[in-house]
Write an enzyme that holds these catalytic residues in place. Structure first.
Site, PDB file in Angstrom:
ATOM      1  N   LEU A 137       0.798  -1.224   0.000  1.00  0.00           N
ATOM      2  CA  LEU A 137       0.000   0.000   0.000  1.00  0.00           C
ATOM      3  C   LEU A 137       0.833   1.277   0.000  1.00  0.00           C
ATOM      4  CD1 LEU A 137      -2.596  -1.101   2.702  1.00  0.00           C
ATOM      5  CD2 LEU A 137      -3.005  -0.945   0.235  1.00  0.00           C
ATOM      6  N   HIS A 184      -4.465   4.406   3.978  1.00  0.00           N
ATOM      7  CA  HIS A 184      -4.535   3.317   4.947  1.00  0.00           C
ATOM      8  C   HIS A 184      -3.976   3.712   6.307  1.00  0.00           C
ATOM      9  CE1 HIS A 184      -0.389   2.825   3.513  1.00  0.00           C
ATOM     10  NE2 HIS A 184      -0.150   2.022   4.534  1.00  0.00           N
ATOM     11  N   GLU A 186       4.280  12.688   9.894  1.00  0.00           N
ATOM     12  CA  GLU A 186       4.548  11.248   9.953  1.00  0.00           C
ATOM     13  C   GLU A 186       5.150  10.812  11.290  1.00  0.00           C
ATOM     14  OE1 GLU A 186       4.185   8.899   7.045  1.00  0.00           O
ATOM     15  OE2 GLU A 186       2.774  10.520   6.604  1.00  0.00           O
ATOM     16  N   ARG A 213       6.465  13.195   2.469  1.00  0.00           N
ATOM     17  CA  ARG A 213       5.300  13.055   3.352  1.00  0.00           C
ATOM     18  C   ARG A 213       5.254  14.076   4.485  1.00  0.00           C
ATOM     19  NH1 ARG A 213       4.975   6.453   4.124  1.00  0.00           N
ATOM     20  NH2 ARG A 213       5.546   5.886   1.978  1.00  0.00           N
ATOM     21  N   HIS A 266      11.080   8.121   4.973  1.00  0.00           N
ATOM     22  CA  HIS A 266      11.188   8.814   6.258  1.00  0.00           C
ATOM     23  C   HIS A 266      12.661   9.023   6.585  1.00  0.00           C
ATOM     24  CE1 HIS A 266       7.110   6.858   7.397  1.00  0.00           C
ATOM     25  NE2 HIS A 266       6.892   8.107   7.068  1.00  0.00           N
ATOM     26  N   ASP A 284      14.116   8.337   9.290  1.00  0.00           N
ATOM     27  CA  ASP A 284      14.707   7.235  10.070  1.00  0.00           C
ATOM     28  C   ASP A 284      15.154   6.073   9.192  1.00  0.00           C
ATOM     29  OD1 ASP A 284      12.302   5.935   9.491  1.00  0.00           O
ATOM     30  OD2 ASP A 284      11.704   5.654  11.570  1.00  0.00           O
ATOM     31  N   CYS A 311      11.482   1.494  13.163  1.00  0.00           N
ATOM     32  CA  CYS A 311      10.081   1.735  12.794  1.00  0.00           C
ATOM     33  C   CYS A 311       9.131   1.208  13.852  1.00  0.00           C
ATOM     34  CB  CYS A 311       9.757   1.067  11.467  1.00  0.00           C
ATOM     35  SG  CYS A 311      10.449   1.894  10.019  1.00  0.00           S
TER      36      CYS A 311
END
Length: 448
Positions: free
Chosen positions: A21, A137, A174, A214, A250, A252, A370
């Site tokens: 996704l 999502h 985020e 993002r 991201h 990270d 994460c």
């Protein structure tokens, strides 16, 4: 009790699957529609929690979300009883069904941004759930995340849990995946490094072309204001658009910090030299200890496939630091050589590597970092946390709970199975009793 950093790991949910996704997440796309194992995924995550506890670190847990999320399907016009709605969604809109069945809330680094009491103007710990509005999502996560965080950090004397920022692309947020706190020690005043991919109000600013950025600068600034942080406590750095286009969705994925240490790839930021200078000018009571990795050592593509920078960098009781890295770092010759060079380098305190098998999460694009939300707590605040601190006995209960309730294998075809919905609700209902969270899920609150 002294001030400690608690890693609140996201517990993998019963509907863990590979729907692909997340556009811009290379691993997510590569493993799209492969069979997944919810049971293995959850047990791998719990094994990581257990190992960190054995290392002397304080560990917490965040609950998975209710999936499939039937209220969202209702809002999108599906009608009938649960079985009829699932059948209709599977037949007419399988991509929507996959989205509302995603277990992506397991990646707790996206759950929220946290500022400890040592830094805020009112002396409280501040938490803001991420709106995650870049992906449908994930955009449905923040109401449940907020309820879970309010259940954990319920004492308003010590904690302030806010609502998510407005759900607009202007304030794309985020969470902690784009936020790093640097400090001399966890209990000391810190510097907040906010990393953004784009500026909503500046059309001329550099921006990625292939994949979406993002996090916005405006969201970072709003979070700093909301948490009572002064400008001298913050650095706002732009992520290199070129690495976003290579799959670094991201920060990270390409940088990790702890205490005064910042481990980063030389291409992580748009202007790394300027970022480092500003950090050094603002970092209180400490000198920044940069640990750069060059393109010659490890290119961006291999940094992504190995997830070297998505490691957890943690402080040990003896003053050393350890890197919690995925097995994929050992499988990559160049990543392994970089890690060996880092632990041999006496100019930084990183002295230990811990290798973790997190293949189920990694195949969906999420490594050790994460899976966790970092929360610095004083001794008093730790005692005020209502639930979620992990003990040896609790880990045993959670492992047994997973064994009883999770399937060994899950594919996209299973998402429309009404039995999966019943299994998930039953499991989550039991979990809220185990963790003493109260009715945080929609099905518990609506009487469904």
């Amino acid at each position: 009790m002294k001030t400690v950093e608690v890693n609140f790991d996201g517990l993998v949910g019963p509907t863990h699957n590979y729907a692909g996704l997340s556009h811009g997440n290379v691993a997510s796309q590569q493993h799209r529609h492969s069979p997944a194992s919810p049971r293995a995924a959850a047990l791998q995550g719990l094994a990581k929690m257990r190992r960190l506890g054995e290392m002397g670190l304080v560990q917490g847990v965040l609950p998975p979300h209710e999936r499939p999320h039937m209220p969202t399907l209702h809002r999108l016009g599906f009608r009938g009883n649960d079985a009829q709605i699932l059948a209709q969604a599977a037949r007419e809109a399988p991509s929507l069904l996959a989205a509302v069945s995603s277990a992506a809330a397991m990646w707790a680094a996206n759950a929220a941004t946290v500022s400890p009491s040592a830094d805020s103007d009112d002396g409280r710990l501040h938490v803001t759930p991420a709106n995650l509005n870049a992906k449908f999502h994930r955009s449905i996560e923040h109401p449940t995340t907020e309820r879970a965080l309010r259940a954990l950090f319920s004492d308003p004397v010590h904690f302030a849990v806010h609502e998510a920022l407005p759900a607009s692309p202007h304030f794309g947020d985020e969470g902690a995946a784009n936020h790093t706190r640097l400090c001399a020690a966890h209990g000391a005043p810190g510097l907040h490094l906010f990393v953004y991919g784009r500026e909503s109000l500046n059309d001329r600013a550099p921006a990625p072309q292939r994949y979406p950025a993002r996090q916005t600068r405006e969201a970072c600034q709003a979070l700093a204001r909301r948490h009572g942080l002064e400008p001298e406590q913050c650095v706002f750095a732009q992520q290199n658009p070129a690495v976003i286009d290579k799959g670094v969705f991201h920060n990270d994925v390409i940088a990790v910090g702890n205490g005064p240490v910042l481990l980063y790839h030389e291409e992580a930021f748009l202007d790394s030299d300027a970022v480092l200078r500003e950090i050094n000018e603002k970092l209180p009571d400490a000198q920044l200890l940069p640990v750069p990795v060059s393109v010659g050592e490890l290119d961006v593509e291999e940094a992504i496939s190995s997830y070297l920078f998505n490691s957890q960098l943690v402080s040990l009781e003896n003053g050393d630091m350890a890197l919690i890295v995925p097995q994929e770092c050992q499988d990559s010759v160049r990543a392994r050589e970089v890690l060996e060079r880092i632990v041999r380098d006496n100019s930084n305190p990183i002295r230990r590597l811990e290798i973790m098998d997190l293949k189920q999460s990694m195949r969906n694009g999420g490594g050790p970092a994460c899976l966790r939300l970092r929360v610095v707590l004083t001794g008093t605040e730790r005692q005020a946390v209502s639930a979620g601190i992990v003990t040896h006995d609790l880990l045993g209960q959670l492992e047994s709970w997973v064994d009883r309730n999770y399937r060994d294998e899950l594919t996209q075809d299973d998402l429309g199975d009404p039995a999966l919905l019943d299994e998930s609700r039953s499991a989550l209902d039991e979990l809220t009793r185990i963790l003493d969270l109260g009715p945080i899920y929609d099905f518990q609150r609506s009487g469904a």
